[in-house]
Design a protein around this motif. Structure first.
Motif, PDB file in Angstrom:
ATOM      1  N   GLU A   1       0.842  -1.193   0.000  1.00 53.30           N
ATOM      2  CA  GLU A   1       0.000   0.000   0.000  1.00 53.30           C
ATOM      3  C   GLU A   1       0.880   1.246   0.000  1.00 53.30           C
ATOM      4  O   GLU A   1       1.964   1.252   0.571  1.00 53.30           O
ATOM      5  CB  GLU A   1      -0.914   0.015   1.227  1.00 53.30           C
ATOM      6  N   GLU A   2       0.394   2.300  -0.656  1.00 54.26           N
ATOM      7  CA  GLU A   2       1.123   3.546  -0.641  1.00 54.26           C
ATOM      8  C   GLU A   2       1.004   4.183   0.742  1.00 54.26           C
ATOM      9  O   GLU A   2      -0.029   4.143   1.378  1.00 54.26           O
ATOM     10  CB  GLU A   2       0.579   4.508  -1.704  1.00 54.26           C
ATOM     11  N   GLY A   3       2.106   4.804   1.177  1.00 55.67           N
ATOM     12  CA  GLY A   3       2.110   5.378   2.514  1.00 55.67           C
ATOM     13  C   GLY A   3       1.628   6.798   2.582  1.00 55.67           C
ATOM     14  O   GLY A   3       1.145   7.242   3.611  1.00 55.67           O
ATOM     15  N   ASP A   4       1.751   7.544   1.497  1.00 56.87           N
ATOM     16  CA  ASP A   4       1.396   8.965   1.524  1.00 56.87           C
ATOM     17  C   ASP A   4       0.365   9.288   0.452  1.00 56.87           C
ATOM     18  O   ASP A   4      -0.004   8.439  -0.358  1.00 56.87           O
ATOM     19  CB  ASP A   4       2.644   9.831   1.316  1.00 56.87           C
ATOM     20  N   ASP A   5      -0.066  10.543   0.455  1.00 57.55           N
ATOM     21  CA  ASP A   5      -1.043  11.011  -0.526  1.00 57.55           C
ATOM     22  C   ASP A   5      -0.422  10.931  -1.920  1.00 57.55           C
ATOM     23  O   ASP A   5       0.576  11.584  -2.216  1.00 57.55           O
ATOM     24  CB  ASP A   5      -1.435  12.450  -0.195  1.00 57.55           C
ATOM     25  N   MET A   6      -1.033  10.131  -2.790  1.00 54.37           N
ATOM     26  CA  MET A   6      -0.470   9.914  -4.112  1.00 54.37           C
ATOM     27  C   MET A   6      -0.512  11.165  -4.978  1.00 54.37           C
ATOM     28  O   MET A   6       0.317  11.355  -5.867  1.00 54.37           O
ATOM     29  CB  MET A   6      -1.189   8.778  -4.814  1.00 54.37           C
ATOM     30  N   SER A   7      -1.467  12.051  -4.735  1.00 58.15           N
ATOM     31  CA  SER A   7      -1.532  13.272  -5.529  1.00 58.15           C
ATOM     32  C   SER A   7      -0.289  14.120  -5.300  1.00 58.15           C
ATOM     33  O   SER A   7       0.268  14.698  -6.245  1.00 58.15           O
ATOM     34  CB  SER A   7      -2.796  14.067  -5.190  1.00 58.15           C
ATOM     35  N   GLU A   8       0.186  14.181  -4.056  1.00 60.16           N
ATOM     36  CA  GLU A   8       1.401  14.932  -3.755  1.00 60.16           C
ATOM     37  C   GLU A   8       2.632  14.248  -4.347  1.00 60.16           C
ATOM     38  O   GLU A   8       3.546  14.910  -4.850  1.00 60.16           O
ATOM     39  CB  GLU A   8       1.561  15.090  -2.247  1.00 60.16           C
TER      40      GLU A   8
END
Length: 397
Positions: free
Chosen positions: A90-97
């Motif tokens: 899973e991605e850990g941070d906001d993918m948009s950023e």
């Protein structure tokens, strides 16, 4: 690290698999507007097989037989066929950023390369007399030493910091019936073969284009959770070489795919971050592939031949075994004695044997004693014994 299937992002549980998207959610897709149909699995996709969910209802063999890349044509809704062993990271941070930061790095790199191309002080062609370099030579030098190398390092740092390191080994297979065999072999290897013991967790293969394309090649991707973990990437590579004999194109980060880095990107950046030769020499690659093809040439009935060999060895052992000599019974030779070669018999057995022999001898001894003590009858007496011998005739007068 938690793992996710490549078709998910912030996503749903296994029971609601058909809500997955690859590699991000619809939210990320809307924010970045960078997706295309090649990166997204359609909802309720019949061309995707996920082991934790689909194994109970559809076997992998049946799925592969039904969904063959050489026979499935992409009509705009099915560009890929997927096989997934387990959920990916899973991605850990906001993918948009994450995407915004990575895109800024790529844009800056592209501008630097364009500035080099548009610099009027750089001649269009090289001049050996003046010792000047052409734009192409300057661009190549910049790519190798400065611009693209710096960008690649920045994208690597973003991937690690933002916890978005997943990517894939890429393979290109000519459009023919062989693509079905190769794809089936890799898919089965991922689920319960050599690839299942590696970090690889998903694989996909491109379907046939809507219109005929000369020299079309299918793309196969083997997904890994961290393309910057060189040990796990190398492990997957060696399985693909030794157990499948694959020609490997390179390792591509999913972040590179999302921000649009391709082989002919204006920035001039390589579309892959690693090659097989970054791990081992060409000679070793050839040796591993040769070993794979040498195994293919072996007779398919290898298991049966081994059984025959074992049976043959057993038969040879039977022939080579020395026949056991039967022991002679003691009563066979009344004038002989027990041989030393026959071994020492058990004391209790001997005792019983001698006891029985003594019992047999007793009647004989008693009979002899009676015969010895019996008085011989006198001449002329009535007796039940044999008559006495007749007297010899006297000599002639």
């Amino acid at each position: 690290m938690a793992r996710r299937a490549p078709a998910s992002s912030f996503t749903s549980t296994c029971a609601d698999r058909h809500n997955w998207l690859h590699p991000f959610t619809e939210l990320t897709y809307t924010l970045t507007n960078m997706f295309n149909k090649e990166d997204t699995i359609p909802l309720k996709d019949p061309y995707s097989w996920f082991k934790p969910v689909d194994e109970a209802t559809t076997s992998l063999d049946n799925f592969l037989a039904k969904c063959r890349p050489s026979m499935v044509q992409d009509d705009g809704t099915k560009p890929w066929i997927w096989v997934t062993r387990e959920s990916g990271p899973e991605e850990g941070d906001d993918m948009s950023e994450t995407l915004a930061e990575a895109t800024a790095v790529l844009d800056a790199t592209t501008k630097k390369v364009e500035d080099i191309q548009n610099d009027a002080s750089i001649p269009l062609r090289a001049s050996k007399k003046k010792g000047t370099k052409s734009k192409k030579e300057v661009r190549e030098q910049a790519r190798q030493s400065l611009v693209q190398a710096e960008a690649a390092e920045k994208l690597r740092e973003i991937s690690i910091r933002r916890k978005y390191c997943n990517g894939k080994w890429q393979l290109y297979i000519p459009h023919s019936g062989i693509v079905d065999t190769i794809w089936s072999s890799l898919a089965k290897s991922l689920i319960y073969g050599p690839l299942s013991s590696t970090a690889a967790y998903c694989a996909k293969v491109s379907t046939c284009p809507r219109e005929e394309v000369p020299h079309y090649q299918h793309v196969i991707c083997i997904y890994m959770p961290n393309v910057y973990d060189k040990d796990s990437v190398e492990e997957v590579m060696k399985v693909l070489l030794r157990h499948h004999g694959m020609n490997l194109s390179g390792v591509k980060s999913d972040l590179y795919t999302v921000i649009g880095i391709k082989s002919k990107h204006p920035s001039g950046m390589p579309s892959t971050i690693l090659k097989a030769t970054d791990f081992i020499k060409d000679s070793e690659i050839k040796e591993m592939k040769d070993a794979f093809y040498a195994d293919l040439k072996k007779p398919p009935a290898a298991a049966g031949s081994s059984t025959k060999t074992e049976t043959k060895d057993k038969d040879e052992k039977k022939v080579d075994a020395k026949p056991k000599l039967k022991k002679k019974k003691q009563n066979e030779d009344p004038f002989g004695s027990a041989s030393e070669d026959e071994g020492v018999e058990d004391a209790s057995t001997k005792g019983k044997q001698h006891a029985s022999e003594d019992d047999d001898e007793k009647p004989r001894k008693n009979a002899k004693m009676k015969a010895a003590t019996r008085k011989r009858p006198r001449d002329g007496s009535d007796s039940d014994d044999e008559p006495p011998p007749k007297a010899k005739r006297g000599a002639r007068k």
